[in-house]
Write a protein that holds these residues in place. Structure first.
Motif, PDB file in Angstrom:
ATOM      1  N   UNK A 253      -2.490  54.952   6.487  1.00 28.60           N
ATOM      2  CA  UNK A 253      -1.261  55.431   7.116  1.00 28.60           C
ATOM      3  C   UNK A 253      -0.467  54.276   7.727  1.00 28.60           C
ATOM      4  N   UNK A 254      -1.152  53.301   8.302  1.00 32.40           N
ATOM      5  CA  UNK A 254      -0.444  52.129   8.833  1.00 32.40           C
ATOM      6  C   UNK A 254       0.188  51.339   7.692  1.00 32.40           C
ATOM      7  N   UNK A 255      -0.574  51.127   6.619  1.00 31.60           N
ATOM      8  CA  UNK A 255      -0.046  50.400   5.470  1.00 31.60           C
ATOM      9  C   UNK A 255       1.157  51.086   4.861  1.00 31.60           C
ATOM     10  N   UNK A 256       1.097  52.410   4.754  1.00 30.78           N
ATOM     11  CA  UNK A 256       2.222  53.170   4.197  1.00 30.78           C
ATOM     12  C   UNK A 256       3.453  53.070   5.097  1.00 30.78           C
ATOM     13  N   UNK A 257       3.239  53.132   6.415  1.00 25.40           N
ATOM     14  CA  UNK A 257       4.363  53.032   7.348  1.00 25.40           C
ATOM     15  C   UNK A 257       5.034  51.668   7.262  1.00 25.40           C
ATOM     16  N   UNK A 258       4.227  50.606   7.178  1.00 23.99           N
ATOM     17  CA  UNK A 258       4.793  49.259   7.073  1.00 23.99           C
ATOM     18  C   UNK A 258       5.588  49.113   5.773  1.00 23.99           C
ATOM     19  N   UNK A 259       5.050  49.649   4.678  1.00 27.02           N
ATOM     20  CA  UNK A 259       5.747  49.563   3.390  1.00 27.02           C
ATOM     21  C   UNK A 259       7.070  50.314   3.438  1.00 27.02           C
ATOM     22  N   UNK A 260       7.092  51.501   4.063  1.00 27.02           N
ATOM     23  CA  UNK A 260       8.321  52.276   4.158  1.00 27.02           C
ATOM     24  C   UNK A 260       9.369  51.544   4.988  1.00 27.02           C
ATOM     25  N   UNK A 261       8.955  50.988   6.119  1.00 28.21           N
ATOM     26  CA  UNK A 261       9.877  50.245   6.979  1.00 28.21           C
ATOM     27  C   UNK A 261      10.414  49.014   6.259  1.00 28.21           C
ATOM     28  N   UNK A 262       9.522  48.301   5.579  1.00 32.06           N
ATOM     29  CA  UNK A 262       9.925  47.091   4.860  1.00 32.06           C
ATOM     30  C   UNK A 262      10.948  47.411   3.767  1.00 32.06           C
ATOM     31  N   UNK A 263      10.690  48.450   3.010  1.00 34.86           N
ATOM     32  CA  UNK A 263      11.599  48.785   1.903  1.00 34.86           C
ATOM     33  C   UNK A 263      12.939  49.320   2.403  1.00 34.86           C
ATOM     34  N   UNK A 264      12.864  50.279   3.312  1.00 38.38           N
ATOM     35  CA  UNK A 264      14.085  50.973   3.737  1.00 38.38           C
ATOM     36  C   UNK A 264      14.948  50.101   4.642  1.00 38.38           C
ATOM     37  N   UNK A 265      14.335  49.435   5.614  1.00 39.80           N
ATOM     38  CA  UNK A 265      15.124  48.739   6.623  1.00 39.80           C
ATOM     39  C   UNK A 265      15.340  47.255   6.349  1.00 39.80           C
ATOM     40  N   UNK A 266      14.539  46.658   5.476  1.00 37.57           N
ATOM     41  CA  UNK A 266      14.720  45.238   5.174  1.00 37.57           C
ATOM     42  C   UNK A 266      15.270  45.039   3.770  1.00 37.57           C
ATOM     43  N   UNK A 267      14.539  45.511   2.768  1.00 41.86           N
ATOM     44  CA  UNK A 267      15.003  45.315   1.395  1.00 41.86           C
ATOM     45  C   UNK A 267      16.286  46.084   1.101  1.00 41.86           C
ATOM     46  N   UNK A 268      16.371  47.310   1.584  1.00 39.31           N
ATOM     47  CA  UNK A 268      17.578  48.103   1.372  1.00 39.31           C
ATOM     48  C   UNK A 268      18.545  48.019   2.543  1.00 39.31           C
ATOM     49  N   UNK A 269      18.253  47.166   3.507  1.00 39.46           N
ATOM     50  CA  UNK A 269      19.121  46.882   4.655  1.00 39.46           C
ATOM     51  C   UNK A 269      19.536  48.150   5.387  1.00 39.46           C
ATOM     52  N   UNK A 270      18.587  49.076   5.545  1.00 38.32           N
ATOM     53  CA  UNK A 270      18.905  50.313   6.241  1.00 38.32           C
ATOM     54  C   UNK A 270      19.297  50.081   7.685  1.00 38.32           C
ATOM     55  N   UNK A 271      18.670  49.106   8.350  1.00 39.12           N
ATOM     56  CA  UNK A 271      18.996  48.830   9.750  1.00 39.12           C
ATOM     57  C   UNK A 271      20.417  48.292   9.877  1.00 39.12           C
ATOM     58  N   UNK A 272      20.813  47.398   8.947  1.00 38.03           N
ATOM     59  CA  UNK A 272      22.165  46.842   9.006  1.00 38.03           C
ATOM     60  C   UNK A 272      23.214  47.903   8.706  1.00 38.03           C
ATOM     61  N   UNK A 273      22.912  48.793   7.759  1.00 38.71           N
ATOM     62  CA  UNK A 273      23.849  49.868   7.432  1.00 38.71           C
ATOM     63  C   UNK A 273      24.031  50.801   8.629  1.00 38.71           C
TER      64      UNK A 273
END
Length: 282
Positions: A253-273
């Protein structure tokens, strides 16, 4: 006037998105409970996880029984890794159009954090996956009862020489690799950008499972799937199987959460959007 129009059109075409992100799933969607497609997806997850555990745990038991009399006998760790990765490839391919082909509570949890599924669907998927895992391992025990009890029931345990921290870290990193691959393989932006390179999404997902098993079988037997670990622990029901069982839930569950955060907020720049949207509204 004509020149002005001609100058604007290429710019508009250049700036237009060549892909469409699906709308985020609602947190609660009670309408799902009234649709047959929802229950069909639950059945698909149940059957897929049942088949996954049946084939893979039977492979593990078969390897241990053969290697007990012949050190060079059986499929070996490589064969076990292929069994897990190959079954994920097959089952994701078969069920992706029905349920999304999760077959893993950690994948479901990661996709829930990424707003790909609602909370109701996520919880019900996890229940279906765990029940399917229990039934799948139950079939293995029914068909191979003597070998099953003798060779550990395919249950995940921490190997000798490794502490809990190492086991937890292996599960976190292994699940990160898997869930990160799931997000990448199903990313609509990537599919549009690389449309000239035909990639079957279940293939990299299956290979991710294969590679992670090669790395972590010597440490934890490789969980990265709480349903897989839970089903084997329930049917084997041995104290050793339950001692470190929490590792095979917390780690994935920790690994899945980190992967989701990394993809959505860093790779797809969800935080910047989100920040840009906030500033424009202000």
């Amino acid at each position: 006037m004509t020149k002005d129009v001609e100058a604007v059109e290429p710019a508009a075409e250049y700036s237009a998105k060549d892909y469409h992100d699906p709308p985020p799933a609602p947190l609660f969607d009670l309408d799902e409970l009234t649709k047959w497609s929802f229950y069909r997806a639950l059945i698909a997850e149940f059957i897929a996880t049942l088949l996954f555990l049946y084939v893979t745990v039977l492979t593990v038991i078969g390897y241990k029984s053969q290697s007990a009399t012949d050190e060079c006998g059986g499929v070996g760790i490589l064969g076990i890794a292929w069994a897990f990765g190959g079954m994920i490839f097959i089952l994701v391919y078969c069920t992706a159009g029905i349920s999304g082909g999760h077959i893993n509570p950690a994948v479901t949890f990661g996709l829930f954090l990424g707003r790909k599924v609602s909370l109701i669907r996520a919880v019900m998927y996890m229940v279906a996956q765990c029940l399917g895992a229990i039934c799948g391992v139950g079939l293995v025990k029914a068909f191979q009862k003597s070998y099953y009890n003798r060779y550990g029931g395919g249950a995940n345990t921490l190997s000798d020489g490794y502490n809990k921290g190492t086991g937890l870290g292996a599960e976190i990193i292994g699940t990160f690799v898997l869930v990160y691959t799931v997000f990448s393989a199903t990313d609509p932006k990537r599919n549009a950008r690389d449309s000239h390179v035909p990639v079957l999404a279940p293939l990299p997902i299956g290979f991710a499972v294969f590679m992670v098993h090669l790395a972590t079988i010597p440490i934890t037997g490789t969980g990265i799937n709480p349903a897989r670990s839970f089903g084997a622990a329930v049917i084997y029901n041995n104290e050793q199987a339950w001692d470190d069982h929490w590792i095979f839930w917390v780690g994935p569950f920790i690994g899945a959460a980190i992967a989701a955060i990394y993809h959505v907020f860093i790779l797809r720049a969800g935080a910047l959007k989100a920040l840009g949207s906030f500033r424009s509204n202000a």
